[in-house]
Design a protein around this motif. Structure first.
Motif, short mmCIF file in Angstrom:
data_model
loop_
_atom_site.label_atom_id
_atom_site.label_comp_id
_atom_site.label_asym_id
_atom_site.label_seq_id
_atom_site.Cartn_x
_atom_site.Cartn_y
_atom_site.Cartn_z
N ASN A 132 5.57 1.13 6.93
CA ASN A 132 5.53 1.55 5.54
C ASN A 132 4.38 2.53 5.34
O ASN A 132 3.32 2.36 5.92
N THR A 186 2.61 2.57 2.95
CA THR A 186 1.53 1.86 2.30
C THR A 186 0.61 1.19 3.31
O THR A 186 -0.45 0.72 2.97
N ALA A 195 9.39 2.81 1.84
CA ALA A 195 9.09 1.47 1.33
C ALA A 195 9.15 1.41 -0.19
O ALA A 195 8.16 1.12 -0.86
N ALA A 228 7.47 -1.50 -2.29
CA ALA A 228 6.06 -1.70 -1.93
C ALA A 228 5.21 -0.52 -2.39
O ALA A 228 4.12 -0.68 -2.92
N THR A 229 5.74 0.68 -2.16
CA THR A 229 4.99 1.87 -2.54
C THR A 229 4.91 1.99 -4.06
O THR A 229 3.85 2.30 -4.62
N LYS A 260 2.21 -0.07 -5.35
CA LYS A 260 0.89 0.49 -5.05
C LYS A 260 0.56 1.65 -5.99
O LYS A 260 -0.55 1.76 -6.50
N CYS A 263 8.46 -6.98 -11.02
CA CYS A 263 8.78 -5.65 -10.52
C CYS A 263 9.88 -5.02 -11.36
O CYS A 263 10.17 -3.83 -11.22
N ARG A 276 7.63 -9.33 -2.63
CA ARG A 276 6.58 -8.33 -2.82
C ARG A 276 5.46 -8.82 -3.71
O ARG A 276 4.29 -8.69 -3.40
N CYS A 277 5.83 -9.38 -4.86
CA CYS A 277 4.77 -9.72 -5.82
C CYS A 277 4.57 -11.22 -5.94
O CYS A 277 3.60 -11.66 -6.56
#
Length: 880
Positions: free
Chosen positions: A50, A52, A88, A91-92, A95, A184, A349-350
RNA sequence: GGUCUGUUGGCUCAGUUGGUAGAGCACAUCGUUCACAUCGAUGGGGUCACUGGUUCGAGUCCAGUACAGACCACCA
């Protein structure tokens, strides 16, 4: 010590040379394969990290790929290891949003365009970080072919695949229940949900009957009862047989809902009656479809109840839970509440609890894609190494459900579907149509959603090679040879690449899937930033060198198993590198110039021994590299380097090198150079930096660099002497025995003691020849090879090996008691071995069923032990 | 509930088609001229989790048990 050695410091210093060599290799273009139609290429696709990401120990496992890459490159295959990064999506986006939040900005402030601009900037700044770090590890991938999943070509591939699948009817848009992350604010696929155990409660709620009896249902989520549209019971449950088809009254909202019968209900659990909330539970959704029930979504996508929740509209789900429970209690409908532990899905993810919820999303129909993908593995077109992972793959593929591919995010590949606001027509197209194909309106609106990030990763093995264009790379390198990855992404990635490759290319994307384990910390815990137990590979490289880290990661691991990492392992590997370095330093110091070949030399026992081991190591290393048994290759090379080459050959070469006999000296030089040369090549896949550096320092004829020459050693039968090698083993055993006796006797290390050897039958010549070896390595002086036991000194420390009886005339140092004790111990052991051998050879079953060679071996061993026993008995007599 | 993995010397782990158990680290004793103290020599230390089976022979194959871990499923 006459040669200048300023170019080889006493201790190996990796920092000085790693950067230098990496630059040389990369600038020289040696990582780029030369396409040769006559040769079969070896191709690996790097699992794209990724953007990230920062390099962590998991990525350090890319070492495995580099070892395979370097081995095949050295072996002469046109070898491509293609690197890249993954956008990603989720995820990105998370971020970037975090970064924006610090500036007080939100997605909404910026708008889609503005957000994407920021995301690309973020990618430009951080996206290259990890690939730079991979260079530190020594990854020899072809950077000229580096790809990013959102590159133009790869995006084109994504649109192409989407359209093809849509045209085949394998992609559809539908209002179905999906996993939704309220944090998300996007849908997730089933595998993006992780489950964790949470303690909660089971609420038992009474639903008053309308035509018949009341029903008590049990639920872990009282708030969702507002969306109930039925109660279900098992069709064979006698308790409720009368109730099926009748109705009950939903408390609070006072809605009349039917009682239906469905096999899904387990009569033995709870009360045997289940409330059906189709919009908020996957199973209930299925039940609703079967029975044509109404689907009422009572919660919005932000986790807040909507107007269908009546009095609770606008309240959060957790608040609603409390309020509903309280209200039920007030109404006297709460039968009981019991503590209950169950698994709750959370976003991968979160970490927020996900909500199963109905939503209009895009899906891939999986069954038709899964079938050929299962067959590809079953038929062996793609095989898993280790094989057991095929089981994991089958398990998932055979029970696969449709794949929700749309995400309510902005960073990613936008879904190529277009809606006409005038006539409502939807069209799916590779590039945006200029007008609506149905009404001709030019007001077309592209679908707002992007695709699951794994949709593009699934195409990686061919999208990176230029597909959908027909390129030379694609034709030459597809399908790839091996995919190396951790078992944690078999579902996410491997499975999807297999069915995508088959569907789009007509051929499975790789012959072998090599699965490795995860790197854990010294206590066996998963390494993670949050737990604070992560070890930064870059720090490790700084401290011990990249080669040491690489060695630590591939040795002592069995395929597919997790690896406990500790710096002690890398330290041991660093020590090995230093050992190799100093062996090379010794050789270089004493070579005196370009060495000759060993062809014309007169070889002695020790020479033939090391040459034989060398051929054996060449065979073993190659076999293990080809079988993906990297740890076994490493073990074999370690033993050969340290325990054979350094401990014996180098030591034995000293008299010849320092002595006056030129022929002997040249021979010693030739042998050292020959063995070291092969060793460097065999070690290079695992320890590329130090081997290349040493190779460059040695005055070998016609050399240009390990990587450049790609001259993989082949076993040479002319230097394979199994008979002599066995003799040498006997000699080594004697040396060890003499050393042990001396140490035990407290003989001063500097004192050179006399040594008399009475050879066992057949060992006379070998021991005669080996006399200088005893002098050198057993610190003996005036070695005598006796012909009769009577010649042995009376006052001596004694020992017996398979090859000889040992007498060390120690005079005053001989301690009769110790002597007796040691001989006694040896006697007992030898007698035991003889008894075991005799029993075996007396066993009819063994004689008739064991292989002939083994029986022969057993007989010879027994013979030998008997001779040793006789010798020991004779010594015992002398010792009194 | 299902599947898989692990259980081998104090620790971390190897052990290739079944043929009398290995490494690294740690430990003990000794060792500083001649590649390396990031070293050398020597040594101690294991009923290969348990039970049964197959076999002439099992750490290795089969069945079961116990413990540890992972994954899948998710019965509200």
């Amino acid at each position: 010590m006459t040669e200048p050695i300023e170019d080889m410091p006493k201790a190996y210093q990796p920092a000085d040379i790693e950067a230098k060599w990496y630059r040389t290799w990369e600038d020289g273009g040696y990582f780029k394969p030369k396409i040769d139609p006559a040769k079969k290429p070896f191709t690996l696709m790097m699992p794209p990290p990724n953007i990230t990401g920062q390099l962590h120990m998991g990525h350090a496992m890319y070492t495995i790929q580099d070892v395979l890459t370097r081995f095949h490159r050295l072996a002469g295959d046109p070898t491509l290891w293609l690197p890249g990064t993954d956008h990603a999506s989720i995820a990105t986006e998370v971020k970037v949003l975090e970064a924006l939040r610090e500036e007080g900005l939100t997605k909404e402030n910026l708008g889609r365009e503005g957000f994407l601009k920021r995301a690309w900037e973020w990618r430009d700044e951080y996206g290259g970080r990890i690939v730079k770090q991979l260079r530190r590890l020594g990854a020899s991938c072809d950077w000229s072919r580096e790809r990013f999943t959102m590159d133009e070509g790869l995006s084109e591939a994504v649109a192409e695949v989407f359209c093809r699948l849509y045209e085949k009817g394998l992609i559809y848009r539908g209002d179905r229940i999906i996993q939704w992350c309220p944090e998300c604010m996007t849908s997730l696929s089933d595998i993006e949900v992780e489950y964790e155990e949470q303690s909660s409660h089971l609420w038992h709620v009474r639903y008053p009957g309308v035509e018949g009896q009341d029903v008590v249902v049990a639920t872990t989520r009282p708030e969702t009862m507002l969306g109930d549209t039925a109660v279900a019971v098992n069709p064979n449950d006698p308790r409720y047989a009368d109730l099926v088809g009748k109705h009950v009254r939903l408390p609070i909202l006072d809605r009349i809902i039917p009682v239906v019968a469905d096999e899904y209900v387990d009569a033995s659990f709870g009360t045997g009656a289940v409330k059906i909330t189709p919009a908020h539970d996957p199973n209930d959704f299925e039940v609703a479809k079967r029975h044509g029930l109404e689907i009422l979504r009572v919660m919005n996508y932000d986790g807040v109840m909507n107007e269908l929740a009546g009095p609770y509209a606008g309240k959060s789900a957790s608040e609603t839970r409390r309020l509903v429970a309280a209200e039920l209690e007030r109404l006297g409908l709460l039968v009981k509440v019991e503590p209950y532990t169950h698994n709750v899905g959370v976003c991968y993810r979160c970490g927020r609890t996900v909500e199963p919820i109905t939503s209009l999303q895009w899906f891939v129909t999986m069954k038709p894609l899964a079938e050929p993908a299962i067959e590809a593995v079953r038929s062996g077109a793609t095989r898993f190494a280790p094989e057991r992972f095929a089981q994991v793959y089958y398990n998932w593929m055979e029970n696969i459900r449709d794949w929700c591919i749309s995400r309510q995010l902005w960073w990613g590949h936008r879904i190529p579907a277009y809606y006409c606001d005038d006539c409502g027509t939807m069209s799916v197209a590779r590039i945006k149509p200029s007008k609506c194909p149905s009404c001709g309106s030019v007001e077309l609106r592209q679908d707002e959603d992007v695709l699951d990030t794994w949709f593009s990763s699934a195409l990686w093995p061919f999208s990176t090679l230029g597909w959908p264009k027909d390129t030379p790379d694609l034709r030459y390198f597809y399908p790839t040879s091996v995919l190396v990855t951790g078992y944690d992404i078999i579902f996410f990635w491997v499975a999807r690449m297999i069915f995508s490759g088959i569907e789009q290319m007509g051929e499975t994307p790789f012959h072998t899937v090599m699965i490795h384990g995860l790197v854990r910390d010294a206590q066996g815990r998963k390494m993670s930033k949050s737990a604070g137990n992560g070890i930064d590979p870059l720090d490790v490289i700084e401290r011990f060198g990249a080669d040491a880290l690489r060695w630590a990661l591939v040795s002592g691991v069995s395929p597919g198993n997790d690896l406990r990492y500790s710096n002690e392992k890398t330290e041991a590997a660093r020590n090995f590198a230093n050992k190799l370095w100093n062996a090379a330093r010794f050789v270089k110091m004493n070579l005196g110039g370009t060495p000759g070949g060993i062809g014309g030399c007169e070889l002695d026992l020790a020479d033939k021994w090391i040459l034989t081991l060398c051929q054996r190591t060449v065979r073993d290393a190659e076999r293990h590299y080809r079988d993906f048994d990297l740890a076994l290759a490493a073990q074999s090379l370690y033993d050969f380097t340290w325990n054979a080459f350094c401990d014996w050959t180098i030591e034995l070469s000293k008299p010849a090198l320092f002595g006056g006999d030129e022929l002997k000296r040249d021979k010693a030089r030739a042998i050292l150079a020959y063995v070291l040369d092969i060793l460097l090549k065999l070690l290079h896949p695992i320890m590329p930096f130090i081997t290349e550096e040493i190779y460059g320092l040695l005055p070998l004829p016609g050399k240009h660099g390990l990587l450049i020459e790609a001259d993989w050693p082949v076993p040479d039968a002319a230097f394979d002497f199994p008979g002599e090698a066995a003799r040498m083993e006997g000699v080594i055993e004697i040396v060890r025995a003499v050393r042990a006796i001396r140490l035990e006797r407290g003989v001063a290390p500097g004192r050179r003691a006399r040594l008399d050897l009475l050879p066992a039958a057949g060992w006379e010549d070998a021991l005669e020849e080996a006399a200088p070896i005893f002098e050198r390595l057993a610190n003996a002086q005036g070695v005598r090879i006796l012909t009769r036991r009577d010649d042995a000194p009376a006052q001596a420390a004694r020992g017996v090996t398979a090859a000889a009886e040992i007498f060390i005339p120690l005079g005053e140092l001989v301690d009769i008691d110790k002597e007796r004790a040691r001989i006694g111990k040896a006697l007992a052991q030898t007698r035991q071995e003889i008894a075991r051998g005799e029993a075996k050879l007396a066993n009819e079953g063994f004689l008739s069923k064991a292989p002939a060679g083994l029986i022969e071996e057993e007989r010879a061993k027994l013979e030998q032990r008997r001779a040793m026993l006789a010798a020991l008995e004779a010594q015992a007599e002398v010792a009194g």
